[in-house]
Design a protein around this motif. Sequence first.
Motif, PDB file in Angstrom:
ATOM      1  N   ALA A 159       0.759  -1.103   0.020  1.00 52.65           N
ATOM      2  CA  ALA A 159      -0.021   0.131   0.048  1.00 52.65           C
ATOM      3  C   ALA A 159       0.685   1.081  -0.021  1.00 52.65           C
ATOM      4  O   ALA A 159       0.360   2.233  -0.667  1.00 52.65           O
TER       5      ALA A 159
ATOM      6  N   LYS B  27      -5.784  -2.051  -2.481  1.00 54.95           N
ATOM      7  CA  LYS B  27      -4.422  -1.672  -2.051  1.00 54.95           C
ATOM      8  C   LYS B  27      -3.397  -1.624  -2.918  1.00 54.95           C
ATOM      9  O   LYS B  27      -2.607  -0.638  -3.138  1.00 54.95           O
TER      10      LYS B  27
ATOM     11  N   GLN C  20      -3.573   1.288  -5.517  1.00 59.56           N
ATOM     12  CA  GLN C  20      -3.360   2.709  -4.794  1.00 59.56           C
ATOM     13  C   GLN C  20      -1.908   2.985  -4.781  1.00 59.56           C
ATOM     14  O   GLN C  20      -1.430   4.002  -4.687  1.00 59.56           O
TER      15      GLN C  20
END
Length: 228
Positions: free
Chosen positions: A164, A224, A227
């Motif tokens: 992440a 995640k 991102q």
Amino acid sequence: MQDHNAPPLNPLPWVVWAIALPIIAMEAVVSLAAAGLVGGPEGIGWRIQAVERFAFSPDYMRYLMEVGDYSAEGMLRLLTYPLVHLSVMHTVFVVVILLALGKMVGEVFRWWAVLAVFFGSAAVAALVYTLVLPGVSQPLIGGYPAVYGMIGGFTFLLWVNLAAVGANKYRAFTMIGFLLGIQLVFGLLFGGGWEWVADVAGFVTGFVLSFLVSPGGWGRVVQKLRQR
């Protein structure tokens, strides 16, 4: 400023205690019996009886598979062998790892997911141990494969968090690499058996199951990663 109302020990999720307390109670009973404090003369053999009742025998499992007997009596050993151990120190190591990693996993996972990771890893590890090593008859005793599953769950959490923030997510596997390295060294020095196969299978199972049972499951992981 020191908080005088803080508990002396960090609180653990109740499900972790629900797993740990039967292990602790089992060890307390058989250890007290071995010391002659409970059970009288017959108590000395209680640990052996517990092992015979709860340990997982790959030979017995192969026999059940050959005859097609999948009754609860035989299958339950896939789940009960983490409850009994060979010594106090054996139990202590398992419980310490369980409490430490169970706290971290249990604070993120739901209670049923913690149970799924622990006992699912134990069951799959025993089956892998049975099927991958057809010539091995050494029984599985103790919670190492199951707590390696908890290590797999913890590794999953680290992996997701590192991914992440755009860090090297493979750093999450440092702990398992270190533990397997120690096992390899001890195996070479002291002639260890094949139980490490079950431990590795337990870790892989815990890691893979975490994709399914963690909050948000696979979708959360994908989100995640996107991102980054």
